[in-house]
Design an enzyme around this catalytic site. Sequence first.
Site, PDB file in Angstrom:
ATOM      1  N   SER A 207       0.825  -1.202   0.000  1.00 55.03           N
ATOM      2  CA  SER A 207       0.000   0.000   0.000  1.00 55.03           C
ATOM      3  C   SER A 207       0.861   1.255   0.000  1.00 55.03           C
ATOM      4  O   SER A 207       1.996   1.262   0.503  1.00 55.03           O
ATOM      5  CB  SER A 207      -0.913   0.027   1.231  1.00 55.03           C
ATOM      6  OG  SER A 207      -1.850  -1.019   1.191  1.00 55.03           O
ATOM      7  N   GLN A 208       0.303   2.335  -0.535  1.00 49.47           N
ATOM      8  CA  GLN A 208       1.013   3.600  -0.533  1.00 49.47           C
ATOM      9  C   GLN A 208       1.224   4.057   0.917  1.00 49.47           C
ATOM     10  O   GLN A 208       0.433   3.742   1.818  1.00 49.47           O
ATOM     11  CB  GLN A 208       0.244   4.645  -1.322  1.00 49.47           C
ATOM     12  CG  GLN A 208      -1.067   5.081  -0.696  1.00 49.47           C
ATOM     13  CD  GLN A 208      -1.910   5.908  -1.650  1.00 49.47           C
ATOM     14  OE1 GLN A 208      -2.717   5.362  -2.386  1.00 49.47           O
ATOM     15  NE2 GLN A 208      -1.737   7.217  -1.604  1.00 49.47           N
TER      16      GLN A 208
END
Length: 220
Positions: free
Chosen positions: A70-71
């Site tokens: 995930s970012q």
Amino acid sequence: MTTASHLGIGMTSQRTRNRMIARLREQKIRNTQVLDVMSRIPRHLFVDEALASRAYEDTSLPIGLSQTISQPYVVARMTELVLENGTPRNVLEVGTGSGYQTAVLASLVPHVYTVERLGQLQQRARHCLQDQNLHNIDYLHSDGGWGWSDYAPFDAILVTAAPEEIPESLLKQMAPGGVMVIPVGPKQEQELMKVTLTKHAYEVDSIEPVVFVPLLNGSQ
């Protein structure tokens, strides 16, 4: 294994981590514990070497087997929500993935129980987390939708893949007063949800739109 090129990136990564933290502050991440931990964890070691130079960009990256890391903003926001009402004693993480979110959690709470359905990802993440001297983690190779009832109830549950509906099995593993942070919905219509178990009911708050890989059934 840490290679020479990974080490080269590591020499400059504190500078790039500092830029990442400055960006997270601009994005309204306020929890100083979360920001401090993310400023120290070498995210580039949790991605493939070919993508290590992009590790501190605010974007999700592929980690193989149709999964992603995930970012940074999403990791920070979900962790912030887990800690919003105080530090949980234990956290169930559904979807170990790269192990980066696991590392953030394990640096902040006494114990993390993490479940991953893909054995290859789990093994890679476990080695990386052990290299970071994070030993307050238990691992299970299993379908995350079933949770880990042996160690329930959990003060917090964090889910890193999106079911179309919140799994009943996970709701049943929440401790009284506990929280679950989970993306819910089909791919283009997902919302990040925070579920709180009160004395009388499950309270569900919609936080913001997100995009996650789907929560699938079965282990490999």
